[in-house]
Write an enzyme that holds these catalytic residues in place. Structure first.
Site, PDB file in Angstrom:
ATOM      1  N   THR A 130       1.288  -4.138   4.545  1.00 37.01           N
ATOM      2  CA  THR A 130       0.599  -4.433   5.768  1.00 37.01           C
ATOM      3  C   THR A 130       0.226  -5.844   5.940  1.00 37.01           C
ATOM      4  O   THR A 130       0.395  -6.286   7.246  1.00 37.01           O
ATOM      5  CB  THR A 130      -0.155  -3.297   6.261  1.00 37.01           C
ATOM      6  N   ASP A 131      -0.451  -6.369   4.789  1.00 37.88           N
ATOM      7  CA  ASP A 131      -1.297  -7.725   5.099  1.00 37.88           C
ATOM      8  C   ASP A 131      -0.390  -8.623   5.637  1.00 37.88           C
ATOM      9  O   ASP A 131      -0.818  -9.393   6.457  1.00 37.88           O
ATOM     10  CB  ASP A 131      -1.933  -7.998   3.529  1.00 37.88           C
ATOM     11  N   THR A 186       0.879  -0.958   0.061  1.00 41.20           N
ATOM     12  CA  THR A 186      -0.050   0.130   0.059  1.00 41.20           C
ATOM     13  C   THR A 186       0.764   1.110  -0.139  1.00 41.20           C
ATOM     14  O   THR A 186       0.436   2.187  -0.633  1.00 41.20           O
ATOM     15  CB  THR A 186      -1.012  -0.048   1.117  1.00 41.20           C
ATOM     16  N   SER A 244       1.020  -7.171  -0.628  1.00 41.96           N
ATOM     17  CA  SER A 244       1.615  -8.162   0.220  1.00 41.96           C
ATOM     18  C   SER A 244       0.793  -9.297   0.449  1.00 41.96           C
ATOM     19  O   SER A 244       1.238 -10.276   0.986  1.00 41.96           O
ATOM     20  CB  SER A 244       2.117  -7.461   1.614  1.00 41.96           C
TER      21      SER A 244
END
Length: 344
Positions: free
Chosen positions: A116-117, A34, A83
């Site tokens: 971030t995932d 992101t 991610s």
């Protein structure tokens, strides 16, 4: 920063550069996410991750652009991926490049931009395999680069400040050892890579470490207020990693109301080599799953407990629980179990 109109063009990966000629250089490795995302507008909820290169991210922050022009900040594009689609090939490539940079005397620290995932998985993985006697600082963003009040630029600036701290003299008020190890910097908080986890789906303050506190706080001007010591790890090393993407197959299965043994049986029959059970409470499992796990035990296929609860870890006392993974999230426990299967 590129405008949303450019999002149809896939960014070109920047070529690797040799940092050895710049003493104390910080190298920023881009992997997408992101933080490199482009939205339809500054306020749109939807966006496309991994569209902006790491060179462009750095160029968008004036102070960082100046460092890059002076040669004290170098950029490389290791991957460009959302991610959620992170894979083992990228992990191996990223870990290999980081270790090369850690071993380079011309590099003072490494920063990794990431989505971030799966940040907690990559951070834990790097913590366990790298001999990181320099800071390896991961950062990310909850808002795309084109978003209103995007958090990526500040997070990147903070991460580079932490990486640069390795070259700074140690003051009497700080721990005796220089910054080192795998850490994650988000919203001016420095978290241990082995502990960090995503705890909110959209807020910019989206990460914590369960019951553990942050290691440090990054002040506005870039100095650090230390809370705890820097992380250390008994590094497993890169030789452990398979040369291809055929890593041990380990899945996560959640224990819940009405759990069906057929789920565990199906994974066993399909050839899964390990299983992590996200249990209820302190690690309890549905009776149907406990019965199915007898096949796994008899066959010598490891299964581990974790808890689906955000804080507290495993409190259950059971012979199958290893104290070294009581505080791990199910995602972290899966990474640890894969690494232990590699080490067999």
């Amino acid at each position: 920063m590129p405008s949303p109109a450019n999002k149809a063009k896939a960014p070109r990966a920047s070529a690797p550069r040799k940092p050895g000629g710049s003493a104390g250089a910080v190298v920023v490795l881009g992997t997408g996410g992101t933080i490199a995302g482009v939205g339809r507008s500054a306020t749109a909820a939807g966006y496309e991750a991994a569209r902006i290169t790491v060179d462009q991210l750095v160029a968008a922050v004036p102070d960082l652009q100046g460092m890059a022009q002076q040669g004290s900040l170098l950029c490389e594009q290791v991957a460009q991926v959302d991610s959620k689609d992170m894979d083992f090939g990228i992990w191996r490539r990223l870990a290999t490049r980081i270790q090369e940079l850690v071993d380079d005397p011309g590099v003072s620290g490494i920063v990794v931009t990431h989505g971030t995932d799966t940040l907690e998985e990559t951070a834990y993985f790097l913590h366990r395999v790298l001999r990181a006697d320099k800071p390896v600082v991961m950062t990310a963003a909850m808002r795309p680069a084109t978003g209103l009040n995007a958090d990526g630029p500040r997070n990147l600036w903070d991460a580079i400040a932490v990486a640069h701290a390795a070259a700074a003299p140690v003051s009497p008020d700080t721990p005796a050892d220089a910054p080192h190890g795998v850490v994650v910097v988000m919203s001016s908080q420095v978290w241990a890579g082995a502990e960090v986890r995503k705890s909110h789906s959209w807020h910019i303050h989206a990460f914590d470490a369960g019951d553990a506190t942050a290691l440090a706080q990054v002040r506005l001007e870039g100095s650090l207020t230390m809370r705890r010591g820097w992380p250390r790890s008994d590094a497993l090393g890169l030789d452990l990693l398979p040369a291809d993407d055929r890593w041990p197959w380990v899945e996560i299965l959640t224990s819940c109301a009405g759990s069906d043994a057929r789920a565990a049986d199906a994974l066993f029959d399909a050839g899964a080599q390990g299983l992590v059970l996200a249990g209820t409470g302190g690690g309890t499992l549905h009776a149907a799953l406990e019965a199915a796990l007898q096949r796994w035990t008899a066959a010598g296929r490891p299964w581990w407990r974790a808890t689906r609860v955000a804080r507290g870890g495993l409190t259950l006392e059971a012979p199958d629980i290893d104290d070294t993974h009581r505080e791990l999230t199910p995602a972290q426990a899966r990474v640890e179990l894969m690494l232990r299967l590699m080490a067999r």
